[in-house]
Design an enzyme around this catalytic site. Structure first.
Site, mmCIF file in Angstrom:
data_model
loop_
_atom_site.group_PDB
_atom_site.id
_atom_site.type_symbol
_atom_site.label_atom_id
_atom_site.label_comp_id
_atom_site.label_asym_id
_atom_site.label_seq_id
_atom_site.Cartn_x
_atom_site.Cartn_y
_atom_site.Cartn_z
ATOM 1 N N SER A 126 -13.186 -61.026 -27.189
ATOM 2 C CA SER A 126 -12.447 -62.374 -26.838
ATOM 3 C C SER A 126 -11.908 -63.131 -27.941
ATOM 4 C CB SER A 126 -13.238 -63.369 -26.215
ATOM 5 O OG SER A 126 -12.522 -64.380 -25.779
ATOM 6 N N LYS A 166 -19.635 -62.861 -28.189
ATOM 7 C CA LYS A 166 -18.519 -61.739 -28.276
ATOM 8 C C LYS A 166 -18.776 -61.573 -29.845
ATOM 9 C CE LYS A 166 -17.268 -61.332 -24.127
ATOM 10 N NZ LYS A 166 -17.538 -60.277 -23.403
ATOM 11 N N TYR A 207 -20.527 -68.800 -25.802
ATOM 12 C CA TYR A 207 -19.802 -67.723 -25.129
ATOM 13 C C TYR A 207 -19.262 -66.810 -26.199
ATOM 14 C CZ TYR A 207 -15.936 -64.860 -23.290
ATOM 15 O OH TYR A 207 -14.885 -63.923 -22.823
HETATM 16 N N1 UFG Z 1 -6.385 -75.507 -17.574
HETATM 17 C C1 UFG Z 1 -6.349 -76.690 -16.989
HETATM 18 N N2 UFG Z 1 -6.601 -76.815 -15.686
HETATM 19 C C2 UFG Z 1 -7.527 -75.716 -15.120
HETATM 20 C C3 UFG Z 1 -7.695 -74.651 -15.880
HETATM 21 C C4 UFG Z 1 -7.215 -74.556 -17.323
HETATM 22 O O1 UFG Z 1 -5.571 -77.595 -17.317
HETATM 23 O O2 UFG Z 1 -7.825 -75.882 -13.931
HETATM 24 C C5 UFG Z 1 -6.035 -75.454 -19.013
HETATM 25 C C6 UFG Z 1 -6.907 -75.378 -19.983
HETATM 26 O O3 UFG Z 1 -7.330 -76.448 -20.388
HETATM 27 C C7 UFG Z 1 -6.213 -74.447 -20.978
HETATM 28 C C8 UFG Z 1 -5.429 -73.566 -20.375
HETATM 29 O O4 UFG Z 1 -5.195 -74.309 -19.132
HETATM 30 O O5 UFG Z 1 -5.466 -75.121 -21.926
HETATM 31 C C9 UFG Z 1 -6.091 -72.002 -20.331
HETATM 32 O O6 UFG Z 1 -7.154 -72.305 -19.721
HETATM 33 P P1 UFG Z 1 -8.350 -71.149 -19.026
HETATM 34 O O7 UFG Z 1 -9.530 -71.885 -18.552
HETATM 35 O O8 UFG Z 1 -7.408 -70.346 -17.957
HETATM 36 O O9 UFG Z 1 -8.341 -69.953 -20.289
HETATM 37 P P2 UFG Z 1 -8.810 -70.651 -21.681
HETATM 38 O O10 UFG Z 1 -7.817 -70.209 -22.531
HETATM 39 O O11 UFG Z 1 -9.720 -71.561 -21.578
HETATM 40 O O12 UFG Z 1 -9.997 -69.206 -21.674
HETATM 41 C C10 UFG Z 1 -9.771 -68.087 -22.057
HETATM 42 C C11 UFG Z 1 -10.632 -66.884 -21.532
HETATM 43 C C12 UFG Z 1 -12.098 -67.113 -21.989
HETATM 44 C C13 UFG Z 1 -11.866 -67.356 -23.324
HETATM 45 C C14 UFG Z 1 -10.982 -68.280 -23.964
HETATM 46 C C15 UFG Z 1 -10.835 -67.842 -25.399
HETATM 47 O O13 UFG Z 1 -10.870 -67.203 -20.016
HETATM 48 O O14 UFG Z 1 -12.944 -66.153 -21.483
HETATM 49 O O15 UFG Z 1 -9.573 -67.839 -23.398
HETATM 50 O O16 UFG Z 1 -10.557 -69.228 -26.198
HETATM 51 F F1 UFG Z 1 -13.065 -67.591 -24.034
#
Ligand code: UFG
Length: 324
Positions: A117, A145, A141
């Protein structure tokens, strides 16, 4: 036809990869405990219901299956939960990887593909992130990894295990043929939550953080279509089967979208506004995550086919509506 073991092949990225493996002429044998995966996502591939915490069960499949390589997708994936319950993450993600690696080595298999990741990088010191950026995860998490990547490095040196560790950025979208898609429970990812909100089948979208140092104040991520991710696994497998050496490779597009850009694009596709509320930042969310894809293109010959935001959202939207 070469058989490959796909641990976690009933999950989101695993099931799309199983489909691509079959299309490429491989025989995937899925091993999954269905804790978060779905039996129907495996399609017509061979399926063994089993738990990676059980070394005997996984050893049996590897020893009897004439397996050419192993792909390891099975993992707990929620960053937030990993802060609250780190022992669950260390136990599960490390134990399952160790058991699977043990069975792999015992069976004489020397090819291994690992689902890593972007979380291993922690807070980016520069973007786009190249694979030689320091590994410095900021949550349990991501640390699981990074630890598995260290184990892989040692097993290569000591036992000749050849591996490809694929560092995913933001996996999104659904099978363009409509057979597979994202089904997490709870759903924490942005795009499915946007689609639930816009369709009225979920709560209003929480926009986590509007004060990031980005043009519109919301966080920027590198969204990569799950079918493009799946295709990269087939290329990584061929790389190993053709005698290629171990590699760590980013899978992203080098193109980022902010939360509000994703919302605007979804509104265009759905034809109505996304109900939303502004919320504080989630702990540990970096402002910008962008992948350099140069290595994936150079080493694997990877080409993006579906990862423009429109195709990601359209395929995810078609899947969402099907589920309803
Ligand atoms: N976000 C929102 N509202 C939501 C969900 C997400 O505003 O309901 C925002 C988050 O704050 C972030 C972006 O949308 O800025 C993307 O969020 P995600 O949860 O979809 O994905 P992440 O970037 O947090 O996480 C992904 C993977 C993880 C991994 C990470 C690496 O899903 O497994 O990238 O940093 F760890």
């Amino acid at each position: 036809m070469k058989s490959v073991l796909v641990a976690g092949g009933a999950g989101y990225i695993g099931s799309h990869t199983v489909k691509e493996l079959r299309r490429a002429g491989f025989r995937p044998v899925v091993f999954d405990n269905l804790s978060s995966g779905h039996r129907d996502a495996v399609g017509g591939a061979d399926f063994v219901e089993g738990d990676l915490r059980d070394p005997v069960a996984i050893g049996r499949v590897l020893k009897t299956g004439d397996i050419a390589a192993v792909l390891h997708f099975a993992s707990l994936i929620q960053v937030g939960e990993s802060y609250v319950n780190p022992r669950k993450y260390y136990l599960q993600n490390l134990l399952t990887a160790l058991n699977l690696l043990e069975a792999t080595l015992e069976a004489g298999v020397r090819g291994f593909i690992f689902s890593s990741s972007a979380a291993v990088y922690g807070l980016p010191r520069e973007t786009p992130l190249r694979e030689d950026h320091p590994v410095d995860p900021i949550n349990p998490y991501g640390r699981t990894k990074a630890m598995v990547e260290e184990i892989l490095r040692d097993y290569d040196r000591a036992y000749g295990l050849r591996y490809v560790s694929l560092r995913y950025f933001n996996a999104a979208g659904a099978d363009p043929e409509g057979e597979l898609g994202e089904r997490h429970d709870p759903e924490t990812h942005l795009i499915p939550n946007v689609l639930r909100a816009v369709s009225g089948h979920g709560p209003a979208l929480s926009v986590f953080g509007t004060d990031f140092p980005t043009p519109d104040g919301t966080a920027i991520r590198d969204y990569i279509h799950v079918t493009d991710l799946a295709a990269a696994h087939v290329l990584a497998l061929r790389h190993l089967l053709e005698g290629g050496g171990s590699e760590i490779i980013n899978l992203g597009t080098n193109r980022g979208y902010s939360v509000l850009e994703v919302v605007a694009a979804a509104e265009k596709i759905a034809g109505r506004p996304v109900p939303r509320e502004e919320k504080p930042r989630r702990e540990g969310d970096p402002p910008v995550l962008l992948a350099s894809k140069e290595k994936a293109e150079r080493v694997l010959g990877w080409k993006l086919r579906f990862s423009d935001l429109g195709t990601i959202l359209e395929t995810a939207w078609a899947w969402h509506r099907r589920g309803r």
